[in-house]
Design a protein around this motif. Structure first.
Motif, PDB file in Angstrom:
ATOM      1  N   MET A 169       0.821  -1.205   0.000  1.00  0.00           N
ATOM      2  CA  MET A 169       0.000   0.000   0.000  1.00  0.00           C
ATOM      3  C   MET A 169       0.861   1.263   0.000  1.00  0.00           C
ATOM      4  SD  MET A 169      -2.898  -1.279   2.711  1.00  0.00           S
ATOM      5  CE  MET A 169      -3.949   0.173   2.628  1.00  0.00           C
ATOM      6  N   ALA A 170       1.999   1.195   0.687  1.00  0.00           N
ATOM      7  CA  ALA A 170       2.915   2.337   0.720  1.00  0.00           C
ATOM      8  C   ALA A 170       3.475   2.606  -0.677  1.00  0.00           C
ATOM      9  CB  ALA A 170       4.050   2.076   1.703  1.00  0.00           C
ATOM     10  N   ARG A 171       3.799   1.545  -1.389  1.00  0.00           N
ATOM     11  CA  ARG A 171       4.307   1.702  -2.753  1.00  0.00           C
ATOM     12  C   ARG A 171       3.240   2.294  -3.673  1.00  0.00           C
ATOM     13  NH1 ARG A 171       8.986  -0.786  -4.311  1.00  0.00           N
ATOM     14  NH2 ARG A 171      10.125  -1.861  -2.658  1.00  0.00           N
ATOM     15  N   CYS A 172       2.000   1.808  -3.524  1.00  0.00           N
ATOM     16  CA  CYS A 172       0.896   2.344  -4.340  1.00  0.00           C
ATOM     17  C   CYS A 172       0.669   3.817  -4.040  1.00  0.00           C
ATOM     18  CB  CYS A 172      -0.383   1.550  -4.079  1.00  0.00           C
ATOM     19  SG  CYS A 172      -0.360  -0.136  -4.743  1.00  0.00           S
ATOM     20  N   LYS A 173       0.716   4.161  -2.772  1.00  0.00           N
ATOM     21  CA  LYS A 173       0.519   5.548  -2.365  1.00  0.00           C
ATOM     22  C   LYS A 173       1.633   6.437  -2.923  1.00  0.00           C
ATOM     23  CE  LYS A 173      -0.753   8.152   1.806  1.00  0.00           C
ATOM     24  NZ  LYS A 173      -0.912   8.049   3.280  1.00  0.00           N
ATOM     25  N   THR A 174       2.867   5.939  -2.873  1.00  0.00           N
ATOM     26  CA  THR A 174       4.002   6.689  -3.400  1.00  0.00           C
ATOM     27  C   THR A 174       3.867   6.885  -4.909  1.00  0.00           C
ATOM     28  OG1 THR A 174       5.413   5.741  -1.667  1.00  0.00           O
ATOM     29  CG2 THR A 174       6.518   6.778  -3.539  1.00  0.00           C
ATOM     30  N   LYS A 175       3.435   5.831  -5.584  1.00  0.00           N
ATOM     31  CA  LYS A 175       3.277   5.907  -7.048  1.00  0.00           C
ATOM     32  C   LYS A 175       2.230   6.933  -7.437  1.00  0.00           C
ATOM     33  CE  LYS A 175       2.515   2.982 -11.122  1.00  0.00           C
ATOM     34  NZ  LYS A 175       2.223   1.585 -11.592  1.00  0.00           N
ATOM     35  N   PHE A 176       1.152   7.019  -6.640  1.00  0.00           N
ATOM     36  CA  PHE A 176       0.051   7.930  -6.957  1.00  0.00           C
ATOM     37  C   PHE A 176       0.383   9.377  -6.598  1.00  0.00           C
ATOM     38  CE2 PHE A 176      -3.911  10.158  -6.064  1.00  0.00           C
ATOM     39  CZ  PHE A 176      -4.644   9.872  -7.204  1.00  0.00           C
ATOM     40  N   PHE A 177       0.877   9.592  -5.362  1.00  0.00           N
ATOM     41  CA  PHE A 177       1.090  10.947  -4.881  1.00  0.00           C
ATOM     42  C   PHE A 177       2.458  11.515  -5.236  1.00  0.00           C
ATOM     43  CE2 PHE A 177      -2.329   9.620  -1.977  1.00  0.00           C
ATOM     44  CZ  PHE A 177      -3.188  10.699  -2.110  1.00  0.00           C
ATOM     45  N   ARG A 178       3.477  10.662  -5.278  1.00  0.00           N
ATOM     46  CA  ARG A 178       4.832  11.138  -5.538  1.00  0.00           C
ATOM     47  C   ARG A 178       5.510  10.264  -6.584  1.00  0.00           C
ATOM     48  NH1 ARG A 178       7.446  14.405  -1.884  1.00  0.00           N
ATOM     49  NH2 ARG A 178       9.048  14.356  -3.502  1.00  0.00           N
ATOM     50  N   PRO A 179       5.080  10.395  -7.855  1.00  0.00           N
ATOM     51  CA  PRO A 179       5.697   9.586  -8.907  1.00  0.00           C
ATOM     52  C   PRO A 179       7.197   9.799  -9.035  1.00  0.00           C
ATOM     53  CG  PRO A 179       4.307  11.327  -9.823  1.00  0.00           C
ATOM     54  CD  PRO A 179       4.022  11.269  -8.368  1.00  0.00           C
ATOM     55  N   ASP A 180       7.689  10.977  -8.602  1.00  0.00           N
ATOM     56  CA  ASP A 180       9.125  11.232  -8.658  1.00  0.00           C
ATOM     57  C   ASP A 180       9.877  10.312  -7.703  1.00  0.00           C
ATOM     58  OD1 ASP A 180       7.740  12.685  -6.617  1.00  0.00           O
ATOM     59  OD2 ASP A 180       9.519  13.885  -6.244  1.00  0.00           O
ATOM     60  N   LEU A 181       9.317  10.113  -6.487  1.00  0.00           N
ATOM     61  CA  LEU A 181       9.936   9.193  -5.534  1.00  0.00           C
ATOM     62  C   LEU A 181       9.814   7.755  -6.009  1.00  0.00           C
ATOM     63  CD1 LEU A 181       8.786  10.574  -2.052  1.00  0.00           C
ATOM     64  CD2 LEU A 181      11.029  10.795  -3.120  1.00  0.00           C
ATOM     65  N   TYR A 182       8.665   7.433  -6.574  1.00  0.00           N
ATOM     66  CA  TYR A 182       8.440   6.056  -7.036  1.00  0.00           C
ATOM     67  C   TYR A 182       9.405   5.703  -8.172  1.00  0.00           C
ATOM     68  CZ  TYR A 182       6.039   1.821  -8.509  1.00  0.00           C
ATOM     69  OH  TYR A 182       5.737   0.521  -8.829  1.00  0.00           O
ATOM     70  N   LYS A 183       9.674   6.663  -9.024  1.00  0.00           N
ATOM     71  CA  LYS A 183      10.615   6.431 -10.115  1.00  0.00           C
ATOM     72  C   LYS A 183      11.995   6.106  -9.570  1.00  0.00           C
ATOM     73  CE  LYS A 183      12.325   8.506 -14.406  1.00  0.00           C
ATOM     74  NZ  LYS A 183      12.284   9.716 -15.280  1.00  0.00           N
ATOM     75  N   LYS A 184      12.422   6.849  -8.533  1.00  0.00           N
ATOM     76  CA  LYS A 184      13.718   6.570  -7.915  1.00  0.00           C
ATOM     77  C   LYS A 184      13.712   5.204  -7.239  1.00  0.00           C
ATOM     78  CE  LYS A 184      14.957  11.380  -6.904  1.00  0.00           C
ATOM     79  NZ  LYS A 184      15.240  12.348  -5.816  1.00  0.00           N
ATOM     80  N   LEU A 185      12.589   4.878  -6.616  1.00  0.00           N
ATOM     81  CA  LEU A 185      12.454   3.591  -5.928  1.00  0.00           C
ATOM     82  C   LEU A 185      12.588   2.448  -6.913  1.00  0.00           C
ATOM     83  CD1 LEU A 185      11.771   2.718  -2.948  1.00  0.00           C
ATOM     84  CD2 LEU A 185       9.435   2.411  -3.741  1.00  0.00           C
ATOM     85  N   SER A 186      11.897   2.562  -8.048  1.00  0.00           N
ATOM     86  CA  SER A 186      11.949   1.525  -9.076  1.00  0.00           C
ATOM     87  C   SER A 186      13.325   1.423  -9.691  1.00  0.00           C
ATOM     88  CB  SER A 186      10.914   1.821 -10.178  1.00  0.00           C
ATOM     89  OG  SER A 186       9.616   1.873  -9.627  1.00  0.00           O
ATOM     90  N   SER A 187      13.978   2.574  -9.884  1.00  0.00           N
ATOM     91  CA  SER A 187      15.317   2.602 -10.458  1.00  0.00           C
ATOM     92  C   SER A 187      16.323   1.929  -9.546  1.00  0.00           C
ATOM     93  CB  SER A 187      15.739   4.048 -10.720  1.00  0.00           C
ATOM     94  OG  SER A 187      17.043   4.103 -11.207  1.00  0.00           O
TER      95      SER A 187
END
Length: 233
Positions: free
Chosen positions: A210-228
């Motif tokens: 759920m934290a990952r989903c929330k990050t992807k929705f609200f902060r795609p910039d953070l999610y991109k770094k996370l995925s990278s």
């Protein structure tokens, strides 16, 4: 930790430390505060601290003499003082900065007003220059309070339970998972049923998803770094 605030409006900042978590931290001597007004160091007969900008331009700047003498006085009382200036041109403050600065002995926040501070004072005194976002405020006081609050939370003993730091947003580069309390159903909105079953391993995994989903929705910039970062492992 000692927080000093250099500001023309001490009364804007001091009440914030009289309530809740930071008040308890002060009572326990985990943090201390003081407030210094550059007007007290002005050599002008009228205690003036501002001047027009050389070369033209709208507005006034905080002049070098009062502020320089203020910071000289602070430095003379504590050689280990870490001077932080609040300005829109500074590096954007982050949770990692809060954790790092929580290890300092004495932080002095220098709050600008008007159109800012004479650049020569910043060049001479600033150990670090921070901004809290890409927008303009009337002065640096609110920014200084944001930094002091964030730093204080990372000082051991300030929070009632230090473990709460481990699940907050921006730890491990991710936002905090959604949280719920009673009742289980509120206006036809129900919490996730898995949270009620007591399987803590499953709850932990679910919260992580759920934290990952929330990050992807609200902060795609953070999610991109996370995925990278995940791809690099």
């Amino acid at each position: 930790m000692k927080f000093s605030f250099v500001t023309l409006f001490c009364e804007l900042i001091s009440p914030y430390f009289n309530h809740s978590i930071l008040s308890r931290a002060k009572n326990a001597n985990l943090i201390t505060t003081d407030f210094i007004n550059p007007r007290d160091f002005s050599l002008d007969i009228h205690k003036k601290v501002d001047e027009y900008m050389i070369g033209g331009g709208a507005g006034l700047l905080i002049a070098p003499q009062p502020l320089n003498d203020t910071l000289n006085f602070i430095k003379s009382t504590n050689k280990s003082t870490h001077f932080v200036f609040l300005t829109p041109v500074g590096k954007k403050f982050s949770q990692n900065d809060a954790k790092r600065l929580a290890k300092k002995e004495h932080i002095c926040f220098v709050c600008g007003r008007y159109e800012g501070i004479d650049e020569r004072v910043i060049e001479k005194w600033a150990d670090e220059v921070f901004s809290i976002g890409d927008f303009i405020l009337t002065g640096g006081e609110l920014g200084a309070l944001c930094l002091a609050d964030a730093i204080s939370r990372n000082i051991k003993g300030v929070l009632g339970n230090d473990e709460s730091l481990e699940v907050e947003s921006f730890e491990d580069g991710i936002l905090e998972a959604p949280s719920f309390t009673k009742p289980n159903v509120f206006e036809n909105f129900s919490i996730v049923s898995e949270f009620l079953k007591g399987n803590h391993a499953k709850i932990r995994d679910l919260k992580n998803d759920m934290a990952r989903c929330k990050t992807k929705f609200f902060r795609p910039d953070l999610y991109k770094k996370l995925s990278s970062n995940k791809e690099k492992i």
